[in-house]
Design an enzyme around this catalytic site. Structure first.
Site, PDB file in Angstrom:
ATOM      1  N   SER A 306       0.961  -0.529   0.180  1.00 44.85           N
ATOM      2  CA  SER A 306      -0.362   0.744   0.190  1.00 44.85           C
ATOM      3  C   SER A 306       0.904   1.079  -0.280  1.00 44.85           C
ATOM      4  CB  SER A 306      -0.927   0.015   0.839  1.00 44.85           C
ATOM      5  OG  SER A 306      -1.541   1.132   1.416  1.00 44.85           O
ATOM      6  N   LYS A 310       1.412   1.733  -6.990  1.00 44.88           N
ATOM      7  CA  LYS A 310       0.670   0.742  -7.746  1.00 44.88           C
ATOM      8  C   LYS A 310      -0.588   1.831  -8.564  1.00 44.88           C
ATOM      9  CE  LYS A 310      -0.994  -1.886  -5.289  1.00 44.88           C
ATOM     10  NZ  LYS A 310      -0.347  -1.440  -3.706  1.00 44.88           N
ATOM     11  N   THR A 311      -0.876   2.915  -7.844  1.00 42.09           N
ATOM     12  CA  THR A 311      -2.167   3.312  -8.851  1.00 42.09           C
ATOM     13  C   THR A 311      -1.597   4.978 -10.074  1.00 42.09           C
ATOM     14  OG1 THR A 311      -4.196   2.684  -7.509  1.00 42.09           O
ATOM     15  CG2 THR A 311      -4.284   4.746  -8.197  1.00 42.09           C
ATOM     16  N   ASP A 325      -4.857  -2.633  -9.129  1.00 40.60           N
ATOM     17  CA  ASP A 325      -4.586  -3.565  -7.835  1.00 40.60           C
ATOM     18  C   ASP A 325      -4.874  -4.911  -8.156  1.00 40.60           C
ATOM     19  OD1 ASP A 325      -4.167  -2.838  -4.851  1.00 40.60           O
ATOM     20  OD2 ASP A 325      -5.761  -3.703  -4.402  1.00 40.60           O
ATOM     21  N   ARG A 390      -9.250   8.738   0.164  1.00 41.02           N
ATOM     22  CA  ARG A 390      -9.827   7.204  -1.114  1.00 41.02           C
ATOM     23  C   ARG A 390     -10.826   8.055  -2.096  1.00 41.02           C
ATOM     24  NH1 ARG A 390      -5.716   2.692  -1.574  1.00 41.02           N
ATOM     25  NH2 ARG A 390      -4.728   2.637   0.315  1.00 41.02           N
TER      26      ARG A 390
HETATM   27  N1  ATP Z   1       8.388   8.589  -6.786  1.00 41.78           N
HETATM   28  C1  ATP Z   1       7.367   8.232  -6.269  1.00 41.78           C
HETATM   29  N2  ATP Z   1       6.401   7.902  -7.310  1.00 41.78           N
HETATM   30  C2  ATP Z   1       5.240   7.086  -6.914  1.00 41.78           C
HETATM   31  N3  ATP Z   1       4.634   6.997  -6.189  1.00 41.78           N
HETATM   32  C3  ATP Z   1       4.914   8.591  -5.392  1.00 41.78           C
HETATM   33  C4  ATP Z   1       6.368   8.796  -5.430  1.00 41.78           C
HETATM   34  N4  ATP Z   1       6.654  10.817  -4.329  1.00 41.78           N
HETATM   35  C5  ATP Z   1       5.221  10.209  -4.142  1.00 41.78           C
HETATM   36  N5  ATP Z   1       4.133   9.763  -4.720  1.00 41.78           N
HETATM   37  C6  ATP Z   1       2.795   9.405  -3.962  1.00 41.78           C
HETATM   38  O1  ATP Z   1       2.901   7.839  -3.443  1.00 41.78           O
HETATM   39  C7  ATP Z   1       1.867   7.559  -3.229  1.00 41.78           C
HETATM   40  C8  ATP Z   1       1.697   6.007  -4.072  1.00 41.78           C
HETATM   41  O2  ATP Z   1       0.096   5.939  -3.831  1.00 41.78           O
HETATM   42  P1  ATP Z   1      -1.035   4.801  -4.400  1.00 41.78           P
HETATM   43  O3  ATP Z   1      -1.957   5.369  -4.768  1.00 41.78           O
HETATM   44  O4  ATP Z   1      -0.327   4.686  -6.060  1.00 41.78           O
HETATM   45  O5  ATP Z   1      -0.444   3.750  -4.180  1.00 41.78           O
HETATM   46  P2  ATP Z   1      -1.036   1.839  -4.231  1.00 41.78           P
HETATM   47  O6  ATP Z   1       0.075   0.751  -4.607  1.00 41.78           O
HETATM   48  O7  ATP Z   1      -2.159   1.877  -5.144  1.00 41.78           O
HETATM   49  O8  ATP Z   1      -1.596   1.243  -2.099  1.00 41.78           O
HETATM   50  P3  ATP Z   1      -3.138   0.982  -2.284  1.00 41.78           P
HETATM   51  O9  ATP Z   1      -2.686  -1.048  -3.143  1.00 41.78           O
HETATM   52  O10 ATP Z   1      -3.195   1.329  -1.313  1.00 41.78           O
HETATM   53  O11 ATP Z   1      -3.858   1.004  -2.932  1.00 41.78           O
HETATM   54  C9  ATP Z   1       0.994   8.815  -3.840  1.00 41.78           C
HETATM   55  O12 ATP Z   1      -0.410   9.777  -3.300  1.00 41.78           O
HETATM   56  C10 ATP Z   1       1.710   9.705  -4.602  1.00 41.78           C
HETATM   57  O13 ATP Z   1       1.306  11.115  -5.247  1.00 41.78           O
HETATM   58  O1  OAA Z   2      -7.077  -2.607   0.660  1.00 43.80           O
HETATM   59  C1  OAA Z   2      -6.822  -1.235   1.164  1.00 43.80           C
HETATM   60  O2  OAA Z   2      -7.723  -0.607   1.947  1.00 43.80           O
HETATM   61  C2  OAA Z   2      -6.382  -0.127   0.099  1.00 43.80           C
HETATM   62  C3  OAA Z   2      -5.974  -1.027  -1.010  1.00 43.80           C
HETATM   63  O3  OAA Z   2      -5.401  -1.337  -2.339  1.00 43.80           O
HETATM   64  C4  OAA Z   2      -4.594  -1.782   0.406  1.00 43.80           C
HETATM   65  O4  OAA Z   2      -3.924  -1.952   1.097  1.00 43.80           O
HETATM   66  O5  OAA Z   2      -3.244  -2.579  -0.604  1.00 43.80           O
HETATM   67 CA    CA Z   3      -4.349   1.908  -5.517  1.00 42.74          CA
HETATM   68 MN    MN Z   4      -4.261  -2.475  -2.649  1.00 47.18          MN
END
Ligand code: ATP
Ligand code: OAA
Ligand code: CA
Ligand code: MN
Length: 606
Positions: A306, A310-311, A325, A390
């Site tokens: 998290s 990824k997103t 995801d 979110r």
């Molecule tokens: N260099 C970077 N690369 C990627 N993300 C960055 C960077 N710097 C800052 N960020 C920030 O970090 C966060 C990455 O969160 P993201 O939503 O992509 O997480 P995720 O891996 O999808 O997690 P989850 O599984 O919880 O959804 C975002 O808020 C993004 O703006």
């Molecule tokens: O499931 C959630 O609350 C958000 C998410 O994508 C993670 O934690 O991987």
């Molecule tokens: Ca995500």
């Molecule tokens: Mn996730």
């Protein structure tokens, strides 16, 4: 419990046969009476309720169209799938109205999104997850130390199920969503979600795959059902309960019960857990990863815990988004499990993440954000409610989404780590053994919480970058990944989206613009051709140059003013990796003993 048969709408329990009691008649109160004056033709209503009923025109009963046809010609599969994604406006309006009317903290923001509050819980509660241990799951699942599957027995499950169902039955209405998971048509799963909040219904409407009216009519029996009674707690004196929150999965009954948490992510990730059980049984690998595809059909997977990106990184204006995801990798390629995205919103900016910014519009659910009370402008920097703000939106809100959300076999497998220690290089090329080592380790180090002051980063190791969701032993997924990567010639990469120039407190997070250039170079194949050197301790292959990124940051040691502090931190992290991996040293990964040995040797060396 019956479904309303149309899905996503509101549903009232029919009192007949339940209590047999006559409806209570309420007196007409003075204030409910419509005031008539003589200056205009009087309205045909005696009461406000009657007046309101005049406002809504009765619609003719509709017969769902059996086969979608345009001028008598059956529409193509692609067209059908496009139609399927579009949410009927009335459905969204109804859910908005229900949320605003009955759920405190629901408002329409300036961009048209529905702002909601998830209550006391603003994140998942992995310690409150329970899985029924029976004859089948006893054998199949991963139990014990390190496993996310905390056991419960069938009887206790039924007690919680009854509690949830009784609560839902006590309400005037509940919401029923009938939807699909997995864009691979041969491995699609039908899910039914019964919930008490319009917020939950709209969330799942956005996150799961939306059926066409025709598919809904022929929906039949769901493969899996969620009873979400999140507003109501579990009984803490019930066996196996350690708090008032309980998320219970019963694979044999194909049911999940939620008590004591209104965080909507529990539904999304609960179903993901179920997919982590069902798909491997069919030799399909389930993945906690984002996925996108280039114009030439080159697919990349983005793994990471998290908040690692990824997103953010799979949402790339120059590429087609397959999903952000949850994915499956079968013998035919990749498929998204979901029909929507769930983006982190903290510090979101239009400039840095335009596609996500623009997706936050009418229909999108915004969780726990703070907005200006008059203008309804969201302040994405505000962490007053939580840092885990979110947005949940349907995938077609991203302009270059790939519909249907499927693609060929991946060419690149990118492992994301947000290393707040600041010692992992911004990018390294991995061999297969290293890819597996880092996949099984599942490392990240975020700096948690909203407290002021400098805090030590804490390392998190979560097997397969999703230990909270896996059902089988991590080595099962790892073996499948290794086999698929080998077979399809995919290259592994480790990308640090975390700190540079020192640990959290002295250094700073690597610029998103730089990470994007790194990812571009992976996609284009340019990075594969770069010149490499090997790092100390982790033995990672790092490029010496990369277009658009200052060369000195490619090797973290250059960015640390204090070289001794760098070495100490590097060794410290190496030690944490080594300690974490101890539990895996006795496991064989797949059938190839040579690969197992190589994986064990692919960790830090010092
Ligand atoms: N260099 C970077 N690369 C990627 N993300 C960055 C960077 N710097 C800052 N960020 C920030 O970090 C966060 C990455 O969160 P993201 O939503 O992509 O997480 P995720 O891996 O999808 O997690 P989850 O599984 O919880 O959804 C975002 O808020 C993004 O703006
Ligand atoms: O499931 C959630 O609350 C958000 C998410 O994508 C993670 O934690 O991987
Ligand atoms: Ca995500
Ligand atoms: Mn996730």
């Amino acid at each position: 419990m019956a479904s309303n048969g149309v899905g996503n709408g509101e549903f009232s329990f029919d009192n007949k046969g339940r209590t047999g009691l006559p409806k209570i008649q309420t007196q007409k109160t003075e204030e409910n009476v419509v005031c008539h004056d003589d200056s205009a033709t009087p309205v045909k209503a005696q009461t406000l309720d009657e007046l309101h009923s005049l406002q809504k025109k009765k619609s003719a009963p509709t017969t769902p169209i059996k086969s979608p046809r345009v001028f008598g010609v059956a529409v193509s599969e692609e067209e059908r799938q496009k139609q399927q994604l579009q949410s009927p406006l009335h459905k969204l309006l109804e859910l908005y109205e229900q949320a605003i009317k009955y759920e405190k903290g629901s408002f329409i923001t300036s961009s048209g999104a529905l702002a909601t509050l998830s209550g006391a819980k603003t994140g998942r509660s992995p310690r409150d997850k329970r899985v029924v241990r029976d004859e089948t799951t006893e054998e199949d699942l991963w139990w014990g130390k390190g496993s996310p599957n905390i056991e419960m027995d069938e009887q206790t499950f039924l007690i919680n199920r009854e509690r949830a169902v009784d609560y839902l039955c006590s309400l005037e209405k509940v919401f029923v969503n009938d939807q699909f998971l997995n864009w691979d048509p041969n491995n699609r799963i039908k899910v039914r979600i019964v919930s008490a909040r319009a917020y939950h219904s709209l969330f799942m409407h956005n996150m799961c795959i939306r059926p066409t009216p025709e598919e809904l009519e022929d929906f039949g029996t769901p493969d899996f059902t969620i009873y979400n009674a999140g507003q109501f707690p579990c009984n803490r004196y019930t066996h196996y309960m350690t708090s008032s929150t309980s998320i219970d999965i019963n694979l044999a009954r194909r049911e999940m019960v939620i008590l004591g948490t209104q965080y909507a992510g529990e539904m999304k990730k609960g179903l993901f857990g179920v997919m982590h059980y069902l798909m491997p049984k069919r030799q399909i690998l389930s993945l906690h990863s984002g996925c996108n595809m280039g114009k030439e059909g080159d697919v990349a997977l983005f793994f990471g815990l998290s908040g690692t990106g990824k997103t953010t990184l799979s949402t790339d204006h120059n590429r087609y988004l397959i999903g952000d995801d949850e994915h499956c990798w079968s013998n035919h390629g990749v498929s998204n499990i979901e029909g929507g995205c769930y983006a982190k919103c903290i510090d979101l900016s239009r400039e840095k993440e335009p596609d996500i910014w623009n997706a936050i519009k009418f229909g999108t659910v915004l969780e726990n954000v703070v907005f200006e009370e008059h203008t309804r402008e969201v302040d994405y920097t505000d962490k007053s409610v939580t840092e885990n703000t979110r947005a949940a939106y349907p995938i077609e809100y991203i302009p270059n989404a790939k519909i249907p959300c499927v693609g060929p076999h991946p060419k690149n497998v990118i492992l994301l780590a947000c290393d707040a220690f600041g010692v992992l290089p911004p990018v390294s090329k991995l061999n297969l053994a290293q890819t597996m080592y880092h996949f099984i380790s599942g490392y990240t180090a975020l700096v948690a919480g909203t407290e002021d002051g400098i805090k030590e980063p804490t390392a998190t190791f979560s097997a397969c970058f999703g230990a909270a969701f896996i059902m089988l032993h991590p080595t099962k997924y790892a073996a499948m990944l290794a086999e698929k990567m080998q077979k399809h010639g995919a290259t592994g990469w480790l990308v640090n989206t975390g700190w540079s120039g020192g640990s959290y407190g002295s250094g700073s997070r690597i610029k998103l613009a730089y990470t994007r250039r790194i990812i571009d170079a992976i996609h284009s194949g340019a990075l594969l051709k770069a010149e490499y050197k090997k790092t100390e301790v982790f033995g990672l292959e790092i490029p010496t140059e990369l277009e658009g990124v200052p060369s000195e940051i490619l090797d973290p040691v250059n960015t640390w003013p204090d070289k001794k502090a760098h070495k100490d931190t590097l060794l410290k992290l190496g030690g944490l990796f080594r300690k974490n991996f101890e539990v895996f040293t006795n496991y064989k990964i797949g059938t190839d003993s040579k690969l197992t040995e190589e994986i064990l040797a692919a960790g830090p060396n010092f």
